[in-house]
Design a protein around this motif. Structure first.
Motif, mmCIF file in Angstrom:
data_model
loop_
_atom_site.group_PDB
_atom_site.id
_atom_site.type_symbol
_atom_site.label_atom_id
_atom_site.label_comp_id
_atom_site.label_asym_id
_atom_site.label_seq_id
_atom_site.Cartn_x
_atom_site.Cartn_y
_atom_site.Cartn_z
ATOM 1 N N PRO A 1 -22.804 21.933 18.241
ATOM 2 C CA PRO A 1 -21.508 23.220 18.248
ATOM 3 C C PRO A 1 -22.090 24.349 19.768
ATOM 4 O O PRO A 1 -22.830 24.435 19.995
ATOM 5 N N ASN B 1 -25.940 19.081 13.812
ATOM 6 C CA ASN B 1 -24.339 19.892 13.541
ATOM 7 C C ASN B 1 -23.873 19.003 12.495
ATOM 8 O O ASN B 1 -23.730 17.880 11.474
ATOM 9 N N PHE C 1 -20.763 23.376 13.619
ATOM 10 C CA PHE C 1 -21.380 24.103 12.903
ATOM 11 C C PHE C 1 -22.398 23.869 12.336
ATOM 12 O O PHE C 1 -23.224 22.015 11.954
ATOM 13 N N VAL D 1 -13.936 22.322 13.447
ATOM 14 C CA VAL D 1 -15.399 23.797 13.508
ATOM 15 C C VAL D 1 -16.199 22.930 13.315
ATOM 16 O O VAL D 1 -17.151 22.195 12.518
ATOM 17 N N LEU E 1 -15.589 31.539 14.176
ATOM 18 C CA LEU E 1 -15.937 30.224 14.428
ATOM 19 C C LEU E 1 -15.814 30.010 15.548
ATOM 20 O O LEU E 1 -13.874 29.680 15.073
ATOM 21 N N ASP F 1 -25.982 26.052 9.700
ATOM 22 C CA ASP F 1 -26.060 27.286 9.326
ATOM 23 C C ASP F 1 -27.445 27.004 9.096
ATOM 24 O O ASP F 1 -29.071 26.009 9.336
ATOM 25 N N ASN G 1 -21.301 29.279 16.926
ATOM 26 C CA ASN G 1 -20.891 28.967 15.778
ATOM 27 C C ASN G 1 -22.538 28.314 14.678
ATOM 28 O O ASN G 1 -22.561 27.312 13.200
ATOM 29 N N ARG G 2 -23.252 29.508 15.078
ATOM 30 C CA ARG G 2 -24.661 29.071 13.930
ATOM 31 C C ARG G 2 -24.606 29.789 12.912
ATOM 32 O O ARG G 2 -24.503 31.169 12.890
ATOM 33 N N LEU G 3 -24.031 29.224 11.755
ATOM 34 C CA LEU G 3 -23.980 30.634 10.300
ATOM 35 C C LEU G 3 -25.739 30.813 10.630
ATOM 36 O O LEU G 3 -26.164 30.266 10.465
ATOM 37 N N TYR H 1 -17.165 36.182 9.379
ATOM 38 C CA TYR H 1 -17.578 35.192 11.115
ATOM 39 C C TYR H 1 -16.663 34.967 10.827
ATOM 40 O O TYR H 1 -15.479 34.880 10.305
#
Length: 273
Positions: A249, A212, A199, A197, A184, A201, A253-255, A182
């Motif tokens: 984010p 966030n 993000f 960072v 970011l 998830d 940056n969305r895991l 990944y």
């Protein structure tokens, strides 16, 4: 460095110290939990019930007009009557004291704001702790920093609807997680040369705050290597209060995986101990 290389006792102790310091700032006498209101200033002076004076946003910056018997302390100097704070830069804040109240004067998303901070605010006085996952070395990932040829401005949303923030991104952080690679988008961090960072998830909105999470990363070494420690994924102030203007984010940056590490949903937002 591998999981086997980590001194688990020292690892947990360092994480606990990090978490303790973070909680102290959040719940300090004038931390974010002490904020009682978020005021968006207009050209017309307005008075608020949690701060002295009439406040306005003018061509010369934020101005407060103090009535007879009202005063503020700014940079150690008592001011009365009319006081101009000057034009405040985006994301900067200056402070004025009124008794045990600290009044934040700031600019967010191009708008002048005032945020009074009262130590006796109920959100602060009732605060106990932020729940978190147990620190686990397996969530420490080795990665690399991929620099942009030059910093890129990135526009992101905010916890306040309709507000936007623009940050310069020096590059991206690349790492492997669950067998996938990944990248970011990173912004400048709190420490010189460090990275931030933002993000989400697969735990976001389930066990961690939906909007966030923030992760500070130490400066890359001479070969661009970085350590990504998801155990230190922390809540931003908007996880606790609607009176924050935290950035969201970037879309990339969305895991898609569940990062079961770091701080969880605050108790104040219905989180579980």
């Amino acid at each position: 460095m591998t999981v086997q290389d980590i001194d688990r006792t020292g690892f947990v102790q360092e994480w606990e110290e990090w978490h303790r310091r973070k909680e102290e700032v959040l719940a300090g006498p004038h931390g974010f939990l002490a904020i009682t209101s978020l005021r968006w200033l207009a050209p017309e002076p307005a008075r608020f019930d949690d701060a002295p004076g009439a406040w306005s946003s003018t061509a010369e910056g934020v101005v407060v007009d103090l009535a007879e018997g009202e005063e503020l302390t700014v940079d150690g100097t008592v001011v009365r009557g009319r006081h101009a704070f000057g034009v405040i830069a985006e994301r900067d804040s200056v402070y004025a004291a009124a008794g045990d109240t600290l009044i934040e004067v700031a600019k967010r998303g191009g708008h002048d704001i005032v945020r009074p901070r009262h130590p006796d605010n109920a959100l602060r006085t009732s605060f106990t702790r932020t729940p978190a996952y147990d620190p686990d070395p397996r969530w420490v990932r080795q990665g690399r920093f991929v620099a942009h040829p030059r910093p890129r401005p990135v526009t992101v949303g905010a916890a306040v609807e309709g507000l936007e923030h623009v940050y310069d991104s020096p590059g991206q952080v690349e790492f492997e997680l669950a067998g996938e690679t990944y990248r970011l988008t990173a912004f400048n961090g709190k420490a010189p040369g460090g990275l931030t960072v933002l993000f989400t998830d697969a735990t976001s909105g389930v066990t961690t705050y939906a909007a966030n999470r923030s992760l500070q990363i130490a400066p890359p070494d001479s070969e661009g290597r970085v350590t990504v420690d998801f155990n230190r994924a922390g809540n931003l102030p908007c996880a606790y209060t609607d009176l924050a203007t935290c950035p969201l984010p970037p879309t990339e940056n969305r895991l898609p995986v569940a990062v079961e590490a770091g701080e969880r949903i605050p108790l104040e937002r219905g989180g579980r101990a």
